[in-house]
Design an enzyme around this catalytic site. Structure first.
Site, PDB file in Angstrom:
ATOM      1  N   GLU A 209       3.339 -22.270 -16.323  1.00  0.00           N
ATOM      2  CA  GLU A 209       1.881 -22.250 -16.493  1.00  0.00           C
ATOM      3  C   GLU A 209       1.332 -21.341 -15.396  1.00  0.00           C
ATOM      4  OE1 GLU A 209      -0.008 -23.854 -18.778  1.00  0.00           O
ATOM      5  OE2 GLU A 209       1.589 -24.961 -19.769  1.00  0.00           O
ATOM      6  N   CYS A 243      -7.633 -21.868 -12.792  1.00  0.00           N
ATOM      7  CA  CYS A 243      -6.819 -20.844 -13.462  1.00  0.00           C
ATOM      8  C   CYS A 243      -7.482 -20.318 -14.731  1.00  0.00           C
ATOM      9  CB  CYS A 243      -5.446 -21.395 -13.790  1.00  0.00           C
ATOM     10  SG  CYS A 243      -5.532 -22.885 -14.777  1.00  0.00           S
TER      11      CYS A 243
HETATM   12  P1  NAD Z   1       1.918 -20.555  -5.980  1.00  0.00           P
HETATM   13  O1  NAD Z   1       2.713 -19.828  -6.983  1.00  0.00           O
HETATM   14  O2  NAD Z   1       1.718 -19.950  -4.639  1.00  0.00           O
HETATM   15  O3  NAD Z   1       2.530 -21.994  -5.690  1.00  0.00           O
HETATM   16  C1  NAD Z   1       2.914 -22.870  -6.745  1.00  0.00           C
HETATM   17  C2  NAD Z   1       4.062 -23.757  -6.282  1.00  0.00           C
HETATM   18  O4  NAD Z   1       5.182 -22.962  -5.948  1.00  0.00           O
HETATM   19  C3  NAD Z   1       3.753 -24.610  -5.055  1.00  0.00           C
HETATM   20  O5  NAD Z   1       4.247 -25.911  -5.282  1.00  0.00           O
HETATM   21  C4  NAD Z   1       4.477 -23.905  -3.927  1.00  0.00           C
HETATM   22  O6  NAD Z   1       4.916 -24.790  -2.929  1.00  0.00           O
HETATM   23  C5  NAD Z   1       5.650 -23.262  -4.632  1.00  0.00           C
HETATM   24  N1  NAD Z   1       6.045 -21.997  -4.005  1.00  0.00           N
HETATM   25  C6  NAD Z   1       5.238 -21.099  -3.345  1.00  0.00           C
HETATM   26  N2  NAD Z   1       5.949 -20.033  -2.927  1.00  0.00           N
HETATM   27  C7  NAD Z   1       7.218 -20.233  -3.335  1.00  0.00           C
HETATM   28  C8  NAD Z   1       8.428 -19.488  -3.221  1.00  0.00           C
HETATM   29  N3  NAD Z   1       8.475 -18.317  -2.583  1.00  0.00           N
HETATM   30  N4  NAD Z   1       9.558 -20.012  -3.765  1.00  0.00           N
HETATM   31  C9  NAD Z   1       9.536 -21.175  -4.403  1.00  0.00           C
HETATM   32  N5  NAD Z   1       8.416 -21.934  -4.539  1.00  0.00           N
HETATM   33  C10 NAD Z   1       7.284 -21.484  -4.020  1.00  0.00           C
HETATM   34  O7  NAD Z   1       0.545 -20.854  -6.725  1.00  0.00           O
HETATM   35  P2  NAD Z   1      -0.758 -21.544  -6.164  1.00  0.00           P
HETATM   36  O8  NAD Z   1      -1.330 -20.667  -5.109  1.00  0.00           O
HETATM   37  O9  NAD Z   1      -0.477 -22.960  -5.834  1.00  0.00           O
HETATM   38  O10 NAD Z   1      -1.703 -21.526  -7.446  1.00  0.00           O
HETATM   39  C11 NAD Z   1      -2.505 -20.448  -7.773  1.00  0.00           C
HETATM   40  C12 NAD Z   1      -1.965 -19.716  -8.978  1.00  0.00           C
HETATM   41  O11 NAD Z   1      -1.578 -20.627  -9.977  1.00  0.00           O
HETATM   42  C13 NAD Z   1      -3.022 -18.843  -9.628  1.00  0.00           C
HETATM   43  O12 NAD Z   1      -2.435 -17.644 -10.042  1.00  0.00           O
HETATM   44  C14 NAD Z   1      -3.460 -19.658 -10.837  1.00  0.00           C
HETATM   45  O13 NAD Z   1      -4.001 -18.910 -11.892  1.00  0.00           O
HETATM   46  C15 NAD Z   1      -2.212 -20.338 -11.223  1.00  0.00           C
HETATM   47  N6  NAD Z   1      -2.519 -21.572 -11.900  1.00  0.00           N
HETATM   48  C16 NAD Z   1      -2.170 -21.703 -13.208  1.00  0.00           C
HETATM   49  C17 NAD Z   1      -2.487 -22.868 -13.873  1.00  0.00           C
HETATM   50  C18 NAD Z   1      -2.136 -23.076 -15.314  1.00  0.00           C
HETATM   51  O14 NAD Z   1      -2.233 -24.206 -15.769  1.00  0.00           O
HETATM   52  N7  NAD Z   1      -1.724 -22.068 -16.054  1.00  0.00           N
HETATM   53  C19 NAD Z   1      -3.135 -23.886 -13.213  1.00  0.00           C
HETATM   54  C20 NAD Z   1      -3.458 -23.713 -11.877  1.00  0.00           C
HETATM   55  C21 NAD Z   1      -3.127 -22.563 -11.221  1.00  0.00           C
END
Ligand code: NAD
Length: 457
Positions: A209, A243
Site C-alpha cells: 500500500e 496518502c
Molecule cells: P516509510 O516507507 O518510510 O515507512 C514505512 C515502514 O517501513 C515503517 O514501519 C518503517 O519503520 C519501515 N522502514 C522505513 N525505512 C525502512 C528501510 N530502509 N528498510 C525496511 N523498513 C523500513 O513510509 P512512511 O513515511 O511511514 O509513510 C509515508 C508514505 O506511505 C507516503 O508515501 C504515503 O503515501 C504512504 N502511505 C500509503 C498508504 C496507503 O494506504 N496506500 C497509507 C499511508 C501512507
C-alpha cells in the site's frame, strides 16, 4: 533472539490448526474490540503526544474505521470462511467443484506513521479474521503510539498468535530475513521496493500500500462552494499527512478565481484559529525533517493563502499556492503536508495528458455535474480508487477494496477484499466412484475423439 523465538512460536501455533477454527477467530476479534475500548484513553493520549492529534480526529479517522472493520469481520467471517460452490461442467460429470478459503499462515504487517493505529491495526485484524498469526511492526516515528500498541497487544495476546515488534529499518530488515506466508506493507514507494525484493527471496506474496500524487479535477460546472468545503476538509485532515489526500488541484481556468476565494473562505471557517496559531483539531508535522522539507516547498512568490510556520511546534498552517505549473518543485513528489498547489488548465485533454505522463496515482477525484466528462476521466486515467464530488470518503466504505495500481501499490484490502488478501482459495474437484466413462483412457480412437470434441468444444 526475540524475533527468532516469536517466529518459531507462531509457526508451531499455526500448525496446531487452532486459528483455522472460525469461532476461535471471532472470539479473538471480540476480545480485541473489548481491549481497545478499555484502552481508548491510552491510545488518545499517545497519539496526542506524538503529533497533537485530537480525540475527535483520532476517533473519526482511525478508531471508527477500526471498530467498523472488526465488527464487519465478527459478523461475516463465518460466511466468508465457508466453501464456495462453482460450476463443474460436463467433462467431470458427476463431480462437484468448490473453493475452500484457508488462511495463509504466519503473516507480517508493517505499518506507516501517518495514521498509526488504523494503518497497523486494520491489516492486522484482517489477517487474524482470515485465520493467520500476525507479527505487527508499526512505524517507529510516532513512538508513543507504537509503544501503546505493543503494550496493549503484547500483554493480552500470546506472542505465538499476535505480537508487536517495535523498531525501525533495522528491525524490519531483521524480520525480512525470515520466511513469512504473507507480507502486508504500508509506506513509501522507496521502502516498498526494499520489501518486495526481500519478499522475493522467499517467494512470499506481498500487498504493498504505497503513495503518490493524487490529482483532483475541478470542472467548470461544479458546485464551487461544496467542492471547496469537501476539498479543504480532505486536504487538511491530519495536516495533509494522508496518502489519499488531494495532492494538487487541476481547476478550469474560467472558475479559478472564484474557486480560490471559496477555498480561502472554507479554510477560514473550518480552521478559524489555525491561520494564526495551533488549534486543538490541527495536527503537527510528524518530525522536524518533514517540517523542513515542507517549508522549503512553500514558494512565497506563489503563495495565495496561509504559509504560517513554527519550527519548534512543527506547525504549518493550511496553505494554498496558485499559478503553479507541472514543472514547479512542489509538483515533483508527493507533498504529504498541508500545502495545496492549484494548477489551472484551459484544455481538459491536455490536463489529462499531464496526469497520465506521471506514475498511476493512489487516488483521483473529480468535482463536476457533467456525467460525460466524469465518465471520460474515469475511463482515461488509471488510479487506485477515488470519488466523484468528494475526497477520501471512499475509504470509509468497506465494500470498496482499497489499494493502488502501478507505482501506488499492489493488492488491496478493507472488508471482504482484505479477507481475500489474507486467504488462499484452495480449488477442489470432488468426484464420487459410481460413474466413469472410458473416454479419456487408452486405447484412443477417432470415435472417442469425436465425442470428446462434442463434449468439450
Ligand atoms: P516509510 O516507507 O518510510 O515507512 C514505512 C515502514 O517501513 C515503517 O514501519 C518503517 O519503520 C519501515 N522502514 C522505513 N525505512 C525502512 C528501510 N530502509 N528498510 C525496511 N523498513 C523500513 O513510509 P512512511 O513515511 O511511514 O509513510 C509515508 C508514505 O506511505 C507516503 O508515501 C504515503 O503515501 C504512504 N502511505 C500509503 C498508504 C496507503 O494506504 N496506500 C497509507 C499511508 C501512507
Amino acid at each position: 533472539m526475540e524475533i527468532k523465538n516469536t517466529i518459531a512460536g507462531q509457526q508451531e501455533y499455526f500448525n496446531s490448526n487452532q486459528t483455522k477454527d472460525v469461532d476461535f477467530r471471532i472470539r479473538q476479534l471480540k476480545k480485541f474490540n473489548k481491549i481497545l475500548k478499555e484502552n481508548e484513553e491510552v491510545l488518545y493520549k499517545a497519539i496526542y503526544e506524538d503529533f497533537g492529534k485530537s480525540k475527535f480526529e483520532t476517533y473519526v479517522s482511525e478508531l471508527s474505521l477500526l471498530y467498523h472493520e472488526i465488527n464487519n469481520f465478527i459478523k461475516n467471517s463465518k460466511k466468508w470462511s465457508q466453501r464456495k460452490k462453482v460450476p463443474t461442467g460436463f467433462a467431470n460429470f458427476p463431480a462437484k467443484s468448490y473453493l475452500i478459503p484457508e488462511p495463509l499462515g504466519m503473516t507480517l504487517v508493517i505499518g506507516a506513521w501517518n495514521y498509526p493505529y488504523q494503518l497497523s491495526l486494520v491489516p492486522a485484524i484482517t489477517s487474524l479474521a482470515a485465520g493467520n498469526t500476525v507479527i505487527l511492526k508499526p512505524s517507529e516515528l510516532p513512538s508513543k503510539t507504537s509503544r501503546a500498541m505493543a503494550q496493549i497487544i503484547n500483554t493480552h495476546f500470546s506472542s505465538d498468535y499476535f505480537h508487536v515488534v517495535e523498531g525501525g529499518a533495522e528491525e524490519t530488515l531483521e524480520l525480512l530475513e525470515y520466511r513469512f506466508d504473507k507480507i502486508f506493507f504500508t509506506g513509501s514507494i522507496a521502502v516498498g521496493k526494499i520489501i518486495y525484493q526481500a519478499a522475493a527471496k522467499h517467494l512470499t506474496p506481498v500487498t504493498l500500500e504505497l503513495g503518490g500524487k493524487s490529482p483532483t479535477f475541478v470542472l467548470p460546472d461544479t458546485n464551487i462552494k461544496m467542492t471547496a468545503k469537501r476539498i479543504v476538509w480532505a486536504k487538511f485532515l491530519n495536516s495533509g499527512q494522508t496518502c489519499v489526500a488531494p495532492d494538487y488541484i487541476l481547476v478550469d481556468k474560467s472558475i479559478e478565481a472564484k474557486f480560490l476565494q471559496a477555498l480561502k473562505h472554507e479554510i477560514e471557517t473550518q480552521h478559524k484559529s489555525t491561520a494564526k496559531n495551533i488549534e486543538e483539531n490541527y495536527l503537527r508535522i510528524i518530525n522536524t525533517h518533514n517540517f523542513d522539507r515542507l517549508k522549503k516547498q512553500i514558494d512565497t512568490n506563489k503563495l495565495y493563502f496561509g504559509g504560517k510556520t513554527n519550527r519548534e511546534e512543527r506547525f504549518i498552517s493550511p496553505t494554498i499556492l496558485h499559478n503553479v505549473s507541472f514543472e514547479d518543485a512542489i509538483m515533483q513528489d508527493e507533498i504529504f503536508g498541508p500545502i495545496l498547489p492549484i494548477v489551472s488548465y484551459t484544455n481538459l485533454d491536455e490536463a489529462i495528458k499531464l496526469v497520465k505522463a506521471r506514475p498511476k496515482p493512489l487516488a483521483c477525484y473529480v468535482y463536476s455535474k457533467n456525467r460525460k466528462k466524469i465518465a471520460k476521466l474515469l475511463k482515461e486515467i488509471s488510479f487506485g480508487g477515488g470519488a466523484i464530488n468528494d475526497s477520501l470518503m471512499h475509504l470509509s466504505n468497506s465494500n470498496l477494496p482499497f489499494g493502488g495500481v502501478g507505482l501506488s501499490g499492489i493488492g488491496n484490502y478493507h472488508g471482504k477484499a482484505g479477507f481475500d488478501t489474507f486467504s488462499h482459495y484452495k480449488s477442489i474437484l470432488d468426484k464420487p466412484f459410481w460413474f466413469e466413462t472410458n473416454l479419456k483412457y487408452a486405447p484412443y480412437s477417432k470415435k472417442k475423439m469425436k465425442i470428446i470434441k462434442w463434449l468439450l468444444d
